[in-house]
Design a protein around this motif. Sequence first.
Motif, PDB file in Angstrom:
ATOM      1  N   LEU A 143      31.162 -34.965  60.063  1.00 56.76           N
ATOM      2  CA  LEU A 143      30.418 -35.515  58.927  1.00 56.76           C
ATOM      3  C   LEU A 143      28.933 -35.639  59.261  1.00 56.76           C
ATOM      4  O   LEU A 143      28.067 -35.346  58.435  1.00 56.76           O
ATOM      5  CB  LEU A 143      31.010 -36.875  58.536  1.00 56.76           C
ATOM      6  N   SER A 144      28.634 -36.017  60.495  1.00 54.49           N
ATOM      7  CA  SER A 144      27.237 -36.113  60.939  1.00 54.49           C
ATOM      8  C   SER A 144      26.577 -34.741  60.973  1.00 54.49           C
ATOM      9  O   SER A 144      25.422 -34.587  60.550  1.00 54.49           O
ATOM     10  CB  SER A 144      27.152 -36.750  62.321  1.00 54.49           C
ATOM     11  N   SER A 163      25.806 -33.652  57.522  1.00 58.03           N
ATOM     12  CA  SER A 163      24.634 -34.398  57.051  1.00 58.03           C
ATOM     13  C   SER A 163      23.354 -33.799  57.603  1.00 58.03           C
ATOM     14  O   SER A 163      22.358 -33.666  56.881  1.00 58.03           O
ATOM     15  CB  SER A 163      24.732 -35.863  57.473  1.00 58.03           C
ATOM     16  N   CYS A 164      23.369 -33.413  58.868  1.00 59.28           N
ATOM     17  CA  CYS A 164      22.187 -32.786  59.482  1.00 59.28           C
ATOM     18  C   CYS A 164      21.862 -31.458  58.803  1.00 59.28           C
ATOM     19  O   CYS A 164      20.686 -31.132  58.587  1.00 59.28           O
ATOM     20  CB  CYS A 164      22.415 -32.569  60.977  1.00 59.28           C
ATOM     21  N   VAL A 167      22.519 -30.687  55.689  1.00 59.34           N
ATOM     22  CA  VAL A 167      21.941 -31.009  54.380  1.00 59.34           C
ATOM     23  C   VAL A 167      20.482 -31.422  54.523  1.00 59.34           C
ATOM     24  O   VAL A 167      19.601 -30.954  53.785  1.00 59.34           O
ATOM     25  CB  VAL A 167      22.777 -32.099  53.664  1.00 59.34           C
ATOM     26  N   VAL A 168      20.186 -32.302  55.482  1.00 61.12           N
ATOM     27  CA  VAL A 168      18.812 -32.754  55.688  1.00 61.12           C
ATOM     28  C   VAL A 168      17.922 -31.580  56.105  1.00 61.12           C
ATOM     29  O   VAL A 168      16.800 -31.423  55.600  1.00 61.12           O
ATOM     30  CB  VAL A 168      18.753 -33.902  56.732  1.00 61.12           C
ATOM     31  N   TYR A 211      20.952 -36.279  47.474  1.00 62.20           N
ATOM     32  CA  TYR A 211      21.546 -35.810  48.734  1.00 62.20           C
ATOM     33  C   TYR A 211      21.794 -36.955  49.724  1.00 62.20           C
ATOM     34  O   TYR A 211      22.901 -37.099  50.242  1.00 62.20           O
ATOM     35  CB  TYR A 211      20.674 -34.721  49.370  1.00 62.20           C
ATOM     36  N   PRO A 212      20.777 -37.790  49.995  1.00 61.99           N
ATOM     37  CA  PRO A 212      21.059 -38.901  50.924  1.00 61.99           C
ATOM     38  C   PRO A 212      22.098 -39.879  50.370  1.00 61.99           C
ATOM     39  O   PRO A 212      22.883 -40.450  51.129  1.00 61.99           O
ATOM     40  CB  PRO A 212      19.716 -39.598  51.124  1.00 61.99           C
ATOM     41  N   ILE A 272      25.458 -38.450  51.102  1.00 59.20           N
ATOM     42  CA  ILE A 272      25.754 -38.580  52.540  1.00 59.20           C
ATOM     43  C   ILE A 272      26.181 -40.014  52.861  1.00 59.20           C
ATOM     44  O   ILE A 272      27.203 -40.245  53.520  1.00 59.20           O
ATOM     45  CB  ILE A 272      24.527 -38.168  53.388  1.00 59.20           C
TER      46      ILE A 272
END
Length: 190
Positions: A133-134, A137-138, A140-141, A159-160, A163
């Motif tokens: 999941l992390s 998230s990375c 996506v960022v 987006y955030p 997350i």
Amino acid sequence: MGKSGAGGLLRRDTPTEEGSLPKDEIFDLMSNHRRRYIIHHCKRENEPITLSDLAEQVAAWEKDKTIDELGSAERKTVYTSLQQTHLPRLERAGIITYDDGEVELTERTERLDIYLDIVPENSIPWGVYYLGLSLLSCVVVAGLWAGVLPTGAIPALTYPTVIVAAFTVSATYHSLTNRRYRFENFDQPP
């Protein structure tokens, strides 16, 4: 602090905090099914239990019978074993108190919970799940920084928010699952 052994090395089996049990001792205590059964039954009852009631339940689990189906020899064998071996061992470790034929868990038992929780066979380890999941998230960022993900039609905080929502839902599910698979929540000890 741990004690130094030969050569000044720190022993791994020494307590790291006052009153805690060394891991080796915890594993030794939990290696015997009767001691696990004692802890399991005491956690389920959550009050002092007589030795005779405890011995009956442990014998019933061992023989895969109901308490009513047990014979007197089956009860006596377990009773004697608990009285002479397992209860004194757990009491010396500070896991139970055994006085006047009654057994009760101490607060020290809470420190064993991490070793007693049940992990279902086909489950993914939570550490691996959160790592995935992390990483997602990375990605996506990084996609937002690189301008690869659309931001015109979608508000910047979407987006955030997604997350954070994914982590919140995951952590909530994880907590509920852990509670459901606690050692004392099973009818029979694993």
